[in-house]
Design a protein around this motif. Structure first.
Motif, PDB file in Angstrom:
ATOM      1  N   ALA A 257       0.830  -1.208   0.000  1.00 49.01           N
ATOM      2  CA  ALA A 257       0.000   0.000   0.000  1.00 49.01           C
ATOM      3  C   ALA A 257       0.861   1.254   0.000  1.00 49.01           C
ATOM      4  O   ALA A 257       0.548   2.241  -0.676  1.00 49.01           O
ATOM      5  N   ASN A 258       1.959   1.224   0.735  1.00 50.28           N
ATOM      6  CA  ASN A 258       2.857   2.384   0.787  1.00 50.28           C
ATOM      7  C   ASN A 258       3.556   2.609  -0.550  1.00 50.28           C
ATOM      8  O   ASN A 258       3.848   3.751  -0.922  1.00 50.28           O
ATOM      9  N   SER A 259       3.836   1.526  -1.285  1.00 48.27           N
ATOM     10  CA  SER A 259       4.460   1.683  -2.598  1.00 48.27           C
ATOM     11  C   SER A 259       3.487   2.277  -3.612  1.00 48.27           C
ATOM     12  O   SER A 259       3.896   2.947  -4.556  1.00 48.27           O
ATOM     13  N   ILE A 260       2.183   2.050  -3.411  1.00 44.49           N
ATOM     14  CA  ILE A 260       1.169   2.624  -4.306  1.00 44.49           C
ATOM     15  C   ILE A 260       0.946   4.094  -3.978  1.00 44.49           C
ATOM     16  O   ILE A 260       0.966   4.960  -4.856  1.00 44.49           O
ATOM     17  N   GLU A 261       0.703   4.362  -2.688  1.00 42.14           N
ATOM     18  CA  GLU A 261       0.480   5.741  -2.224  1.00 42.14           C
ATOM     19  C   GLU A 261       1.370   5.950  -1.000  1.00 42.14           C
ATOM     20  O   GLU A 261       1.086   5.422   0.079  1.00 42.14           O
ATOM     21  N   ALA A 262       2.444   6.697  -1.177  1.00 44.68           N
ATOM     22  CA  ALA A 262       3.414   6.885  -0.098  1.00 44.68           C
ATOM     23  C   ALA A 262       2.969   7.994   0.851  1.00 44.68           C
ATOM     24  O   ALA A 262       2.280   8.938   0.461  1.00 44.68           O
ATOM     25  N   ALA A 263       3.403   7.845   2.119  1.00 42.80           N
ATOM     26  CA  ALA A 263       3.205   8.882   3.150  1.00 42.80           C
ATOM     27  C   ALA A 263       1.739   9.266   3.301  1.00 42.80           C
ATOM     28  O   ALA A 263       1.381  10.439   3.387  1.00 42.80           O
ATOM     29  N   VAL A 264       0.872   8.281   3.344  1.00 37.95           N
ATOM     30  CA  VAL A 264      -0.557   8.527   3.520  1.00 37.95           C
ATOM     31  C   VAL A 264      -0.917   8.345   4.993  1.00 37.95           C
ATOM     32  O   VAL A 264      -0.477   7.393   5.632  1.00 37.95           O
ATOM     33  N   VAL A 265      -1.718   9.269   5.510  1.00 36.18           N
ATOM     34  CA  VAL A 265      -2.180   9.178   6.894  1.00 36.18           C
ATOM     35  C   VAL A 265      -3.545   8.495   6.879  1.00 36.18           C
ATOM     36  O   VAL A 265      -4.532   9.076   6.426  1.00 36.18           O
ATOM     37  N   TYR A 266      -3.593   7.228   7.339  1.00 36.21           N
ATOM     38  CA  TYR A 266      -4.844   6.474   7.377  1.00 36.21           C
ATOM     39  C   TYR A 266      -5.463   6.600   8.764  1.00 36.21           C
ATOM     40  O   TYR A 266      -4.781   6.426   9.768  1.00 36.21           O
ATOM     41  N   SER A 267      -6.757   6.867   8.812  1.00 36.12           N
ATOM     42  CA  SER A 267      -7.447   6.928  10.109  1.00 36.12           C
ATOM     43  C   SER A 267      -7.643   5.536  10.689  1.00 36.12           C
ATOM     44  O   SER A 267      -7.694   5.366  11.903  1.00 36.12           O
ATOM     45  N   LYS A 268      -7.709   4.520   9.809  1.00 35.35           N
ATOM     46  CA  LYS A 268      -7.830   3.130  10.237  1.00 35.35           C
ATOM     47  C   LYS A 268      -6.947   2.282   9.325  1.00 35.35           C
ATOM     48  O   LYS A 268      -6.777   2.593   8.147  1.00 35.35           O
ATOM     49  N   ARG A 269      -6.419   1.203   9.874  1.00 35.43           N
ATOM     50  CA  ARG A 269      -5.527   0.340   9.075  1.00 35.43           C
ATOM     51  C   ARG A 269      -6.275  -0.314   7.914  1.00 35.43           C
ATOM     52  O   ARG A 269      -5.719  -0.504   6.835  1.00 35.43           O
ATOM     53  N   CYS A 270      -7.565  -0.623   8.122  1.00 34.74           N
ATOM     54  CA  CYS A 270      -8.331  -1.284   7.068  1.00 34.74           C
ATOM     55  C   CYS A 270      -8.568  -0.370   5.870  1.00 34.74           C
ATOM     56  O   CYS A 270      -8.936  -0.841   4.790  1.00 34.74           O
ATOM     57  N   HIS A 271      -8.367   0.942   6.030  1.00 35.78           N
ATOM     58  CA  HIS A 271      -8.568   1.879   4.927  1.00 35.78           C
ATOM     59  C   HIS A 271      -7.496   1.742   3.848  1.00 35.78           C
ATOM     60  O   HIS A 271      -7.633   2.338   2.773  1.00 35.78           O
ATOM     61  N   LYS A 272      -6.457   0.961   4.114  1.00 37.26           N
ATOM     62  CA  LYS A 272      -5.420   0.787   3.099  1.00 37.26           C
ATOM     63  C   LYS A 272      -5.939   0.052   1.870  1.00 37.26           C
ATOM     64  O   LYS A 272      -5.286   0.055   0.824  1.00 37.26           O
ATOM     65  N   LYS A 273      -7.121  -0.551   1.997  1.00 34.90           N
ATOM     66  CA  LYS A 273      -7.715  -1.217   0.838  1.00 34.90           C
ATOM     67  C   LYS A 273      -8.006  -0.202  -0.268  1.00 34.90           C
ATOM     68  O   LYS A 273      -7.999  -0.551  -1.460  1.00 34.90           O
ATOM     69  N   TYR A 274      -8.248   1.068   0.090  1.00 33.64           N
ATOM     70  CA  TYR A 274      -8.548   2.077  -0.909  1.00 33.64           C
ATOM     71  C   TYR A 274      -7.326   2.372  -1.784  1.00 33.64           C
ATOM     72  O   TYR A 274      -7.470   2.798  -2.936  1.00 33.64           O
ATOM     73  N   ALA A 275      -6.129   2.146  -1.247  1.00 36.79           N
ATOM     74  CA  ALA A 275      -4.923   2.339  -2.060  1.00 36.79           C
ATOM     75  C   ALA A 275      -4.896   1.340  -3.210  1.00 36.79           C
ATOM     76  O   ALA A 275      -4.526   1.680  -4.343  1.00 36.79           O
ATOM     77  N   PHE A 276      -5.308   0.082  -2.938  1.00 37.60           N
ATOM     78  CA  PHE A 276      -5.338  -0.925  -3.995  1.00 37.60           C
ATOM     79  C   PHE A 276      -6.448  -0.616  -5.003  1.00 37.60           C
ATOM     80  O   PHE A 276      -6.273  -0.825  -6.215  1.00 37.60           O
ATOM     81  N   GLU A 277      -7.594  -0.130  -4.514  1.00 41.66           N
ATOM     82  CA  GLU A 277      -8.664   0.258  -5.429  1.00 41.66           C
ATOM     83  C   GLU A 277      -8.213   1.430  -6.318  1.00 41.66           C
ATOM     84  O   GLU A 277      -8.541   1.483  -7.505  1.00 41.66           O
ATOM     85  N   ALA A 278      -7.493   2.380  -5.738  1.00 39.84           N
ATOM     86  CA  ALA A 278      -6.989   3.515  -6.510  1.00 39.84           C
ATOM     87  C   ALA A 278      -6.010   3.045  -7.588  1.00 39.84           C
ATOM     88  O   ALA A 278      -6.016   3.549  -8.722  1.00 39.84           O
ATOM     89  N   TYR A 279      -5.165   2.078  -7.240  1.00 37.90           N
ATOM     90  CA  TYR A 279      -4.211   1.527  -8.220  1.00 37.90           C
ATOM     91  C   TYR A 279      -4.952   0.898  -9.394  1.00 37.90           C
ATOM     92  O   TYR A 279      -4.618   1.122 -10.574  1.00 37.90           O
TER      93      TYR A 279
END
Length: 443
Positions: free
Chosen positions: A256-278
């Motif tokens: 997730a960090n390689s897709i969107e670096a230095a992102v402040v997530y309010s919840k860990r499960c929100h990292k799924k949106y990085a994969f959807e964005a990719y």
């Protein structure tokens, strides 16, 4: 003459009463040497032998015993209950019996000098009585220990039986939960398919019933529904991708960090949106809005059936092109252990696999969006939102619900910034379909 003093001192509880009796006999033999050391004194003062006993015969209150001029001072036993309460009562009773037995044995020895049959008989009966009391105490102790062991064993067996029953019940419940989860997943998939079919059928009915002057409104409504379906299809395709990454041992945080670096997530499960964005970026990459007929693809509920029906169509070419762009070779190799599926797609074919079928469903709605936009308005545009810009609910929609009051308060809106875009937006005439973004509060 030297005086032999017998003193009862508190000691640790004996582990074996038989050992106590043996040690007691040895002590009495040693003490008897001090009793018979002077026959002369015994003949002169035979009446000096005096044993003071308590009323209950327990020997708790023994002042002194004089034997042949030798005074024996048994000390009273300290009450162990002061430190160990009821569990020490048996030990105190045992010491009382031993003390009385020792005194009775001394009295038996004194009765021999001078020889007095009556005193010998009385002392002998007292010794026998105390020995019997000692044996009774030993039996009681063994019975208590045996009862305790049986009770502990019984409780242990009951607990083990309860644990076994609970473990079996737990395994049964787990299997039931898995079955229910599988059933729920299947029903959810069926429900989603029904919703999509209903949406398509509803639009077809409206298309037949509406008049010519209402065709433009109908197209916009259908485009909005297709936009929502496309967004949902990206979300549905991201689920198996994330699941396969987990099963293949991928570090999801690092990915997730390689897709969107230095992102402040309010919840860990929100990292799924990085994969959807990719996935969305790859699907909309270099997309040019051009008008073409999408009626053929919309006639098929399952787009894979259309691929089988027309394997050389523009939609089939679109699917193959986007698959090679979205699914990286290293990703596919880790998922399936080989690149057979990729080679199959590269050769101009469409593999009949669950993974590719889900991908085809997503491609269908992206393809429909591209064809609809220019058909409704030749000047239709697709727009994106850059990372770091301020959030505005005029052209943006957060994928996660923001705090209350954000939608109507401009000052509240400016307190959020865009971390990354999940789904691009569309402008068709005066209609604006908001882009979907993931936001965080500005420091």
């Amino acid at each position: 003459m030297e005086c032999a003093t017998i003193t009862m001192l508190p000691s640790k509880p004996p582990l074996n009463i038989s050992e106590i009796v043996s040690k007691f006999a040895k002590v009495c033999r040693f003490r008897s040497i001090g009793v018979f050391y002077s026959e002369h004194s015994n003949h002169q003062n035979p009446s000096n032998s005096n044993v003071s006993m308590s009323e209950d015969g327990s020997g708790n209150k023994i002042e002194e015993t004089e034997c042949g001029g030798v005074k024996v001072h048994p000390q009273p036993i300290e009450d162990p209950c002061r430190s160990n309460e009821c569990c020490d009562m048996d030990i105190m009773k045992l010491f009382e019996i031993v003390s009385t037995l020792k005194l009775a044995y001394v009295q038996l020895q004194e009765a021999h000098i001078p020889y007095d049959p009556e005193k010998i008989k009385a002392a002998d009966e007292l010794v026998v009585a105390e020995l019997e009391a000692l044996c009774k105490t030993k039996r009681m102790y063994k019975e208590k220990q045996l009862t305790k062991v049986k009770l502990d064993s019984s409780r242990s067996d009951v607990l083990k039986a309860e644990i076994e029953v609970n473990e079996k019940m737990l395994q049964k419940l787990k299997s039931q939960v898995k079955a229910k989860e599988s059933e729920i997943f299947c029903l959810q998939q069926e429900l989603q398919d029904l919703h999509l079919r209903n949406a398509i059928m509803a639009e077809k009915i409206r298309q037949q019933s509406l008049k010519t002057n209402n065709v433009r409104v109908f197209d916009l409504k259908m485009f909005e529904d297709s936009f929502k379906a496309a967004s949902k299809s990206i979300h549905d395709f991201a689920k198996p991708v994330i699941s396969l990454m987990k099963a293949s041992g991928w570090d999801l945080d690092l990915a997730a960090n390689s897709i969107e670096a230095a992102v402040v997530y309010s919840k860990r499960c929100h990292k799924k949106y990085a994969f959807e964005a990719y996935i969305a970026r790859r699907m909309f990459h270099r997309m040019s809005l051009e008008s073409y007929n999408v009626d053929d693809i919309m006639k098929f509920d399952d787009p894979f059936d259309y691929l089988v029906y027309k394997p050389d169509s523009d939609f089939a070419k679109f699917c193959r092109k986007k698959y090679l762009l979205v699914v990286h070779p290293m990703m596919e190799a880790s998922f399936f252990g080989n690149l057979d599926q990729r080679m199959f797609v590269s050769s101009g074919k469409n593999p009949r696999t669950p993974f590719y079928q889900i991908f085809a469903k997503m491609s269908k709605w992206i393809w429909i969006l591209q064809g609809f936009a220019s058909s409704i308005d030749p000047k239709a545009k697709i727009f994106v939102v850059n990372k770091g810009c301020k959030f505005s609910n005029i052209s943006m929609e957060s994928v996660e619900e923001l705090s209350e009051g954000t939608s109507g308060n401009c000052e509240e809106q400016t307190s959020y910034k865009v971390e990354f875009m999940v789904m691009p937006g569309f402008r068709i005439g005066d209609t604006l379909l908001k882009s979907q973004v993931y936001v965080s509060r500005m420091n």
